[in-house]
Design a protein around this motif. Sequence first.
Motif, short mmCIF file in Angstrom:
data_model
loop_
_atom_site.label_atom_id
_atom_site.label_comp_id
_atom_site.label_asym_id
_atom_site.label_seq_id
_atom_site.Cartn_x
_atom_site.Cartn_y
_atom_site.Cartn_z
N TYR A 9 0.82 -1.22 0.00
CA TYR A 9 0.00 0.00 0.00
C TYR A 9 0.86 1.27 0.00
O TYR A 9 0.59 2.20 -0.75
CB TYR A 9 -0.93 0.01 1.21
CG TYR A 9 -2.01 -1.05 1.16
CD1 TYR A 9 -3.09 -0.93 0.28
CD2 TYR A 9 -1.96 -2.15 1.99
CE1 TYR A 9 -4.07 -1.91 0.23
CE2 TYR A 9 -2.95 -3.12 1.96
CZ TYR A 9 -4.00 -3.00 1.07
OH TYR A 9 -4.97 -3.95 1.02
N LYS A 12 2.50 2.70 -3.28
CA LYS A 12 1.65 3.18 -4.37
C LYS A 12 1.62 4.71 -4.37
O LYS A 12 1.73 5.36 -3.34
CB LYS A 12 0.21 2.64 -4.24
CG LYS A 12 0.13 1.13 -4.27
CD LYS A 12 0.64 0.58 -5.57
CE LYS A 12 0.57 -0.93 -5.59
NZ LYS A 12 1.74 -1.54 -6.15
N ASN A 16 -3.95 6.45 -6.07
CA ASN A 16 -4.17 5.01 -5.89
C ASN A 16 -3.99 4.57 -4.44
O ASN A 16 -4.75 3.72 -3.95
CB ASN A 16 -3.24 4.20 -6.80
CG ASN A 16 -3.67 4.22 -8.24
OD1 ASN A 16 -4.77 4.66 -8.56
ND2 ASN A 16 -2.81 3.77 -9.12
N LEU A 20 -6.88 2.57 -2.51
CA LEU A 20 -6.68 1.19 -2.07
C LEU A 20 -6.93 1.03 -0.58
O LEU A 20 -7.52 0.04 -0.14
CB LEU A 20 -5.28 0.71 -2.45
CG LEU A 20 -5.04 0.47 -3.93
CD1 LEU A 20 -3.55 0.31 -4.21
CD2 LEU A 20 -5.82 -0.73 -4.43
N ARG A 24 -9.72 -1.34 0.98
CA ARG A 24 -9.32 -2.32 1.99
C ARG A 24 -10.25 -2.25 3.20
O ARG A 24 -10.75 -3.27 3.68
CB ARG A 24 -7.88 -2.06 2.41
CG ARG A 24 -7.39 -2.94 3.53
CD ARG A 24 -5.98 -2.55 3.97
NE ARG A 24 -5.47 -3.48 4.93
CZ ARG A 24 -5.63 -3.37 6.25
NH1 ARG A 24 -6.28 -2.32 6.74
NH2 ARG A 24 -5.15 -4.29 7.06
N SER A 42 -0.21 -9.06 -4.63
CA SER A 42 -1.36 -8.18 -4.42
C SER A 42 -2.09 -8.57 -3.14
O SER A 42 -2.05 -9.72 -2.73
CB SER A 42 -2.34 -8.30 -5.60
OG SER A 42 -1.75 -7.84 -6.78
N LEU A 55 -7.28 -6.86 -4.39
CA LEU A 55 -7.13 -5.48 -4.83
C LEU A 55 -5.91 -5.45 -5.73
O LEU A 55 -4.83 -5.89 -5.34
CB LEU A 55 -6.90 -4.54 -3.63
CG LEU A 55 -8.12 -4.27 -2.77
CD1 LEU A 55 -7.73 -3.37 -1.60
CD2 LEU A 55 -9.22 -3.61 -3.58
N ILE A 57 -3.83 -3.41 -9.33
CA ILE A 57 -3.63 -2.24 -10.17
C ILE A 57 -3.48 -2.72 -11.61
O ILE A 57 -2.66 -3.60 -11.90
CB ILE A 57 -2.36 -1.45 -9.75
CG1 ILE A 57 -2.44 -0.99 -8.30
CG2 ILE A 57 -2.09 -0.28 -10.70
CD1 ILE A 57 -3.43 0.11 -8.04
N PRO A 64 -6.73 1.20 -9.95
CA PRO A 64 -7.09 0.05 -9.13
C PRO A 64 -8.34 -0.66 -9.65
O PRO A 64 -9.17 -0.06 -10.34
CB PRO A 64 -7.36 0.65 -7.76
CG PRO A 64 -7.17 2.10 -7.86
CD PRO A 64 -6.89 2.46 -9.27
#
Length: 123
Positions: A9, A12, A16, A20, A24, A42, A55, A57, A64
């Motif tokens: 996370y 990124k 994004n 994300l 989440r 991922s 999740l 990209i 995403p």
Amino acid sequence: MNEKLHDYYMNKEEPNKSCLFVLRDIILEQDEQITESIKWNSPCFSYKNRMFCFLMIDKKTNQPYLLMVEGLRLDFPELDQGNRTRMKTLNIDPTKDLPIKTIERILDSALDLYKKGIIPTKG
């Protein structure tokens, strides 16, 4: 959150990263038995030890998307099957407001497949 998830996370770029994190939270809030791990580089969310969603990209658009493992069993016009045989995706534009109600309806329908035993769980 373990180190690999945290790094996923945090590495990124915005918007994004924020998108994300919100996705989440939405996923984890659906049921206390949903767990998170890293699979195929991922975040993977499982329900009672069965893969539930990811999740990811998109490599082409760098946006995403939510990958529903049992997407074929879900009937939502917002989900895209593409050339997949089992999974479907919900593409997310991180620059716009998230369709939270749609996301929650999709996740709830998918969870019902597991809770009702249509998709057997391992625990």
